[in-house]
Every structure is written in structure tokens, then in C-alpha cells.
Design a protein around this motif. Structure first.
Motif, PDB file in Angstrom:
ATOM      1  N   ILE A   3      26.425  -1.713   2.797  1.00 10.75           N
ATOM      2  CA  ILE A   3      26.806  -1.219   4.113  1.00 10.75           C
ATOM      3  C   ILE A   3      26.433   0.253   4.181  1.00 10.75           C
ATOM      4  CG2 ILE A   3      28.739  -0.779   5.684  1.00 10.75           C
ATOM      5  CD1 ILE A   3      28.142  -3.740   5.288  1.00 10.75           C
ATOM      6  N   LYS A   4      25.911   0.703   5.319  1.00 11.02           N
ATOM      7  CA  LYS A   4      25.661   2.127   5.485  1.00 11.02           C
ATOM      8  C   LYS A   4      26.402   2.624   6.726  1.00 11.02           C
ATOM      9  CE  LYS A   4      21.245   2.103   8.027  1.00 11.02           C
ATOM     10  NZ  LYS A   4      19.832   2.545   7.984  1.00 11.02           N
ATOM     11  N   VAL A   5      26.987   3.808   6.594  1.00 16.73           N
ATOM     12  CA  VAL A   5      27.809   4.391   7.657  1.00 16.73           C
ATOM     13  C   VAL A   5      27.327   5.813   7.907  1.00 16.73           C
ATOM     14  CG1 VAL A   5      30.132   5.175   8.259  1.00 16.73           C
ATOM     15  CG2 VAL A   5      29.815   2.957   7.133  1.00 16.73           C
ATOM     16  N   PRO A   6      27.062   6.172   9.164  1.00 17.63           N
ATOM     17  CA  PRO A   6      26.505   7.495   9.445  1.00 17.63           C
ATOM     18  C   PRO A   6      27.542   8.608   9.439  1.00 17.63           C
ATOM     19  CG  PRO A   6      26.833   6.325  11.496  1.00 17.63           C
ATOM     20  CD  PRO A   6      27.175   5.350  10.386  1.00 17.63           C
ATOM     21  N   GLY A   7      27.065   9.826   9.254  1.00 22.06           N
ATOM     22  CA  GLY A   7      27.898  10.999   9.444  1.00 22.06           C
ATOM     23  C   GLY A   7      27.949  11.375  10.912  1.00 22.06           C
ATOM     24  N   ILE A  25      32.883  15.590  22.566  1.00 22.32           N
ATOM     25  CA  ILE A  25      31.640  14.828  22.463  1.00 22.32           C
ATOM     26  C   ILE A  25      31.177  14.905  21.017  1.00 22.32           C
ATOM     27  CG2 ILE A  25      29.255  14.572  23.243  1.00 22.32           C
ATOM     28  CD1 ILE A  25      30.075  16.237  25.736  1.00 22.32           C
ATOM     29  N   LEU A  26      30.887  13.756  20.437  1.00 20.64           N
ATOM     30  CA  LEU A  26      30.352  13.691  19.083  1.00 20.64           C
ATOM     31  C   LEU A  26      29.114  12.818  19.079  1.00 20.64           C
ATOM     32  CD1 LEU A  26      33.766  13.266  18.781  1.00 20.64           C
ATOM     33  CD2 LEU A  26      33.104  13.792  16.437  1.00 20.64           C
ATOM     34  N   VAL A  27      28.310  12.984  18.049  1.00 15.19           N
ATOM     35  CA  VAL A  27      27.148  12.128  17.873  1.00 15.19           C
ATOM     36  C   VAL A  27      27.035  11.744  16.402  1.00 15.19           C
ATOM     37  CG1 VAL A  27      25.552  14.075  17.553  1.00 15.19           C
ATOM     38  CG2 VAL A  27      24.675  11.867  18.356  1.00 15.19           C
ATOM     39  N   ALA A  28      26.757  10.482  16.148  1.00 14.42           N
ATOM     40  CA  ALA A  28      26.464  10.026  14.788  1.00 14.42           C
ATOM     41  C   ALA A  28      25.041  10.438  14.430  1.00 14.42           C
ATOM     42  CB  ALA A  28      26.617   8.515  14.694  1.00 14.42           C
ATOM     43  N   ILE A  29      24.837  10.788  13.169  1.00 12.88           N
ATOM     44  CA  ILE A  29      23.507  11.228  12.753  1.00 12.88           C
ATOM     45  C   ILE A  29      23.005  10.377  11.579  1.00 12.88           C
ATOM     46  CG2 ILE A  29      23.639  13.576  13.634  1.00 12.88           C
ATOM     47  CD1 ILE A  29      24.293  13.000   9.994  1.00 12.88           C
ATOM     48  N   ASP A  30      21.701  10.425  11.360  1.00 10.09           N
ATOM     49  CA  ASP A  30      21.061   9.501  10.430  1.00 10.09           C
ATOM     50  C   ASP A  30      21.088   9.993   8.983  1.00 10.09           C
ATOM     51  OD1 ASP A  30      19.273  11.552  10.895  1.00 10.09           O
ATOM     52  OD2 ASP A  30      17.505  10.253  10.984  1.00 10.09           O
ATOM     53  N   ARG A  31      22.244  10.422   8.547  1.00  9.23           N
ATOM     54  CA  ARG A  31      22.537  10.566   7.121  1.00  9.23           C
ATOM     55  C   ARG A  31      23.763   9.722   6.850  1.00  9.23           C
ATOM     56  NH1 ARG A  31      21.228  16.389   4.332  1.00  9.23           N
ATOM     57  NH2 ARG A  31      19.131  16.647   5.186  1.00  9.23           N
ATOM     58  N   PHE A  32      23.821   9.111   5.673  1.00 11.76           N
ATOM     59  CA  PHE A  32      24.740   7.998   5.513  1.00 11.76           C
ATOM     60  C   PHE A  32      25.576   8.063   4.237  1.00 11.76           C
ATOM     61  CE2 PHE A  32      20.937   6.625   7.797  1.00 11.76           C
ATOM     62  CZ  PHE A  32      21.482   6.101   8.946  1.00 11.76           C
ATOM     63  N   VAL A  33      26.692   7.358   4.310  1.00 18.71           N
ATOM     64  CA  VAL A  33      27.426   6.919   3.124  1.00 18.71           C
ATOM     65  C   VAL A  33      27.075   5.449   2.922  1.00 18.71           C
ATOM     66  CG1 VAL A  33      29.690   6.381   2.174  1.00 18.71           C
ATOM     67  CG2 VAL A  33      29.319   8.557   3.333  1.00 18.71           C
ATOM     68  N   PHE A  34      26.678   5.100   1.698  1.00 17.34           N
ATOM     69  CA  PHE A  34      26.333   3.721   1.372  1.00 17.34           C
ATOM     70  C   PHE A  34      27.451   3.096   0.540  1.00 17.34           C
ATOM     71  CE2 PHE A  34      22.295   5.802   2.123  1.00 17.34           C
ATOM     72  CZ  PHE A  34      21.607   4.867   2.892  1.00 17.34           C
ATOM     73  N   ALA A  35      27.776   1.860   0.853  1.00 17.43           N
ATOM     74  CA  ALA A  35      28.778   1.119   0.093  1.00 17.43           C
ATOM     75  C   ALA A  35      28.154  -0.178  -0.391  1.00 17.43           C
ATOM     76  CB  ALA A  35      30.003   0.825   0.954  1.00 17.43           C
ATOM     77  N   LEU A  99      30.892   0.268  -4.964  1.00 16.68           N
ATOM     78  CA  LEU A  99      30.276   1.541  -5.320  1.00 16.68           C
ATOM     79  C   LEU A  99      29.994   2.327  -4.053  1.00 16.68           C
ATOM     80  CD1 LEU A  99      28.902   3.557  -7.268  1.00 16.68           C
ATOM     81  CD2 LEU A  99      26.782   2.237  -6.977  1.00 16.68           C
ATOM     82  N   ILE A 100      30.527   3.555  -3.974  1.00 17.93           N
ATOM     83  CA  ILE A 100      30.322   4.420  -2.820  1.00 17.93           C
ATOM     84  C   ILE A 100      29.358   5.542  -3.187  1.00 17.93           C
ATOM     85  CG2 ILE A 100      31.426   5.983  -1.168  1.00 17.93           C
ATOM     86  CD1 ILE A 100      32.233   3.081  -0.811  1.00 17.93           C
ATOM     87  N   VAL A 120      33.252   7.913   4.422  1.00 14.46           N
ATOM     88  CA  VAL A 120      33.671   7.181   3.223  1.00 14.46           C
ATOM     89  C   VAL A 120      34.746   6.156   3.578  1.00 14.46           C
ATOM     90  CG1 VAL A 120      34.960   7.413   1.066  1.00 14.46           C
ATOM     91  CG2 VAL A 120      32.992   8.886   1.498  1.00 14.46           C
ATOM     92  N   CYS A 121      35.760   6.578   4.338  1.00 14.41           N
ATOM     93  CA  CYS A 121      36.820   5.639   4.746  1.00 14.41           C
ATOM     94  C   CYS A 121      36.242   4.464   5.517  1.00 14.41           C
ATOM     95  CB  CYS A 121      37.865   6.356   5.599  1.00 14.41           C
ATOM     96  SG  CYS A 121      38.909   7.506   4.697  1.00 14.41           S
TER      97      CYS A 121
END
Length: 360
Positions: A3-7, A25-35, A99-100, A120-121
């Protein structure tokens, strides 16, 4: 499975959004946490950020028993609340190895302010759901991750959690955390997940097709929660109320500009938000906009962008929204010459993300 989750990045509304009724206002960006999650005979949790530490867990008498590790507290909290939600619904829960791996920080562990804790959460919750083939509404995933995050961090608006769950561009009103805390002594018991949360409102914003996002990092990470403790709302109530009113006005102006591709509204909204952030920081005798952040902003503004601090400020990241008339190359060159590191990131929208829900 992986699974990948953006910052995330804040575009507007930071600080104010911790108050009920305030928007951001927020925006997700293309750097990730991988699980990465796989079946295992016993429960294990690993993180590449703490390679020598392992959390093991077992199930006993309908409870999850963890061998806690200090650096994995967020991961452990997300595991607990997700298990408790499964138990609440009488769903089977199988042992797994998790594994995170976060790519939201620098190689040396320095934080860029991209919401790594929240991501991460979210990654833990989404990995466990995927492993058990449970498809839950987006808002349910947000609530599970938010309870874990709030339990450990004990502050903040949880907007970074929303951005990591919903992805893309979002407008956000935080839930009433005082109400949340009053409902139960243990926010990880998951009984709150299926309830309506007062003041929570999350809406997707269509990605602007005429604007681009630039991000510069000044090399000094900051923690919003620590700074919020230093802002005495009672000492300057009039200034603080003016700040809240101006922040909401700025957010509305920017949203209108994004929806209508009216760059002038975006520029005015960013400038208004910056002006009142500076007023707040001066009243609190704090320096949200450090000299290097000010340089970042002035370079971008002078070359046709609309720039401000993003998130905590205090030397963290700055953002600039630019259109086709902006001299982007010169902004990036000038940033680098001033010692500002342009981050190679862009907005990220997960194509399978469920459309944002709202809850009044």
C-alpha cells in the motif's frame, strides 16, 4: 501486498484550522509512505526508520497484546484502533507481518513537513484493511487513522490525515477534538468511528488545470503542535479573531480561484493569508516566516507566483502557485542560489479514491 499513502502540503488555513468552524486547503503530494503486509504465523511490525526495533503482537481473550517499542508508537496505535474496529464488527483478524517505509523525510531522517506521521497512520490502517479484503468508506479510514494520530500527538487539526486518505486537493474543516476527547477515556476503542463527528467537513476540490505547485524547503523542520502551545490566544483576542476571520476569507478566495481558474483570486487569497499569519506571529512574538522563508516568498512573488509558508513555517517549507505567465525556471534558480532546496513534488490524486464525503 503493498500500500502507498501520499504526504501532504498546506496551501492555506494552517493554524486557524485547529479551531472549530475554520477551513483549510491541503493537497496530497507524490511522495509516499509504503506499507508491505504479508501473512505470518505471528504478528510483527517493522519500520525502516527504526530498523533495530520490532513490535510483536498476539491476540488473547479478544484483546490485542503488543510488545511496545518507543519509536513505533504511531504504528502501534493505528494497529490497535483498527483491530478494535474489527472486533466491534465481529470480523476475523489474522496475524501478519507489516513493514513501514517512509519516503517523506530526508535520507538522514530530517522531516520536510510533508505529514509523515499522519501518512504512517493511514498506511497501517489501509494495509490491514487490504490484507483482510475489507473495503470501507473513505471517511471511516480517515477516522481510524485520526484516532490513532490524535491519541499519540494530542494536538493538531488532523488535516494531514485527511489529505493522505482522500488524496488530491481538499478543503477541510477539522472535527471538534474537545468533543472527541470527552466521549471516551480511550480513543483507540473505535466506538467513535461509526458516529457522526461534529464540525468535520472534507470536500474534494478539482485539480486546477491552469496552475502548478512549486515547493521549496529551507532546511529547518518545525513541529506545529509545539508552536501552537506558544501562541497565547487569550493575550491578544482581537488579533486572533481577526486572524481567524481573514484565514477563512483567504481560503474561500483561493478555492473560488481554483474552481474558476481565476489566478487573481488565488494571488489575493495567498497574500491575505500570509499578511494575517505575519500579524499573528508578531503578536505572539514568534517568527513563523524566517528570513529564508521570506526570501523564498519574495523571489516567487516578484517573478509572478503566489507564495507563502506552508504548514508550521519557522523554517520549514514554502509553496508557490504559478500560472503559465510565471517564470518558473528563474524562481527555481533563484531559490537554489539563496540556499533553498526545491522539492521535486507534485499533487497526487489516487484514481481509486472515493469521492470526499462531508459530515455536518
Amino acid at each position: 501486498m503493498q500500500i502507498k499513502v501520499p504526504g501532504k502540503l498546506y496551501i492555506s488555513g494552517e493554524y486557524a484550522v485547529v479551531e472549530n468552524g475554520q477551513s483549510a486547503i491541503l493537497v496530497a503530494i507524490d511522495r509516499f509512505v509504503f506499507a508491505d503486509i504479508t501473512a505470518n504465523l505471528v504478528g510483527e511490525i517493522h519500520s525502516t526508520q527504526a530498523p533495530t526495533e520490532i513490535t510483536t503482537w498476539t491476540l488473547s481473550d479478544n484483546e490485542i497484546i503488543l510488545q511496545e517499542t518507543p519509536s513505533l508508537t504511531l504504528i502501534n496505535a493505528a494497529l490497535k484502533v483498527t483491530y478494535n474496529y474489527f472486533r466491534l464488527h465481529n470480523w476475523p483478524f489474522q496475524p501478519f507481518k507489516l513493514l513501514i517505509d517512509s519516503q517523506l523525510d530526508a535520507d538522514d531522517g530530517t522531516k520536510y513537513g510533508l505529514g509523515s506521521s499522519a501518512a504512517v497512520c493511514v498506511s497501517v490502517v489501509k494495509a490491514i484493511l487490504a490484507f483482510h479484503f475489507r473495503h470501507l468508506p473513505t471517511q471511516t479510514i480517515y477516522k481510524l487513522a485520526s484516532l490513532a494520530h490524535f491519541t499519540i500527538q494530542k494536538n493538531g487539526s488532523l488535516g494531514d490525515v485527511a489529505a493522505s486518505v482522500y488524496t488530491g486537493w481538499i478543503s477541510y474543516n477539522s472535527p471538534n477534538r474537545t468533543w472527541l476527547s470527552a466521549q471516551t477515556a480511550d480513543l483507540l476503542d473505535a466506538t467513535l468511528v461509526d458516529q457522526s463527528w461534529p464540525d468535520l467537513n472534507i470536500q474534494s476540490i478539482p485539480a486546477p488545470n491552469a496552475l502548478s505547485l512549486l515547493v521549496g524547503w529551507t532546511g529547518s523542520p518545525a513541529k506545529t503542535g509545539d508552536i501552537l502551545k506558544k501562541i497565547d490566544r487569550q493575550k491578544h483576542p482581537a488579533i486572533y479573531q481577526d486572524f481567524l476571520i481573514a484565514s477563512n476569507a483567504a481560503v474561500s478566495m483561493i478555492i473560488n480561484g481554483l474552481l474558476t481558474n481565476n489566478y487573481d483570486d488565488v494571488v489575493r487569497g495567498i497574500a491575505l493569508n500570509r499578511e494575517f499569519l505575519l500579524s499573528l506571529s508578531q503578536a505572539a512574538n514568534l517568527q513563523i516566516e524566517t528570513p529564508l522563508l521570506r526570501t523564498l516568498i519574495e523571489i516567487a512573488n516578484n517573478l509572478g507566483g503566489a507564495a507563502k509558508t506552508s504548514g508550521a513555517g519557522f523554517g520549514d517549507s514554502g509553496i508557490a502557485l504559478v500560472d503559465e505567465h510565471t517564470n518558473v525556471d528563474q524562481i527555481l534558480i533563484s531559490w537554489q542560489a539563496a540556499g533553498i532546496i526545491p522539492l521535486s513534488v507534485k499533487p497526487y490524486h489516487e484514481s481509486i479514491a472515493i469521492l470526499a464525503e462531508s459530515e455536518e
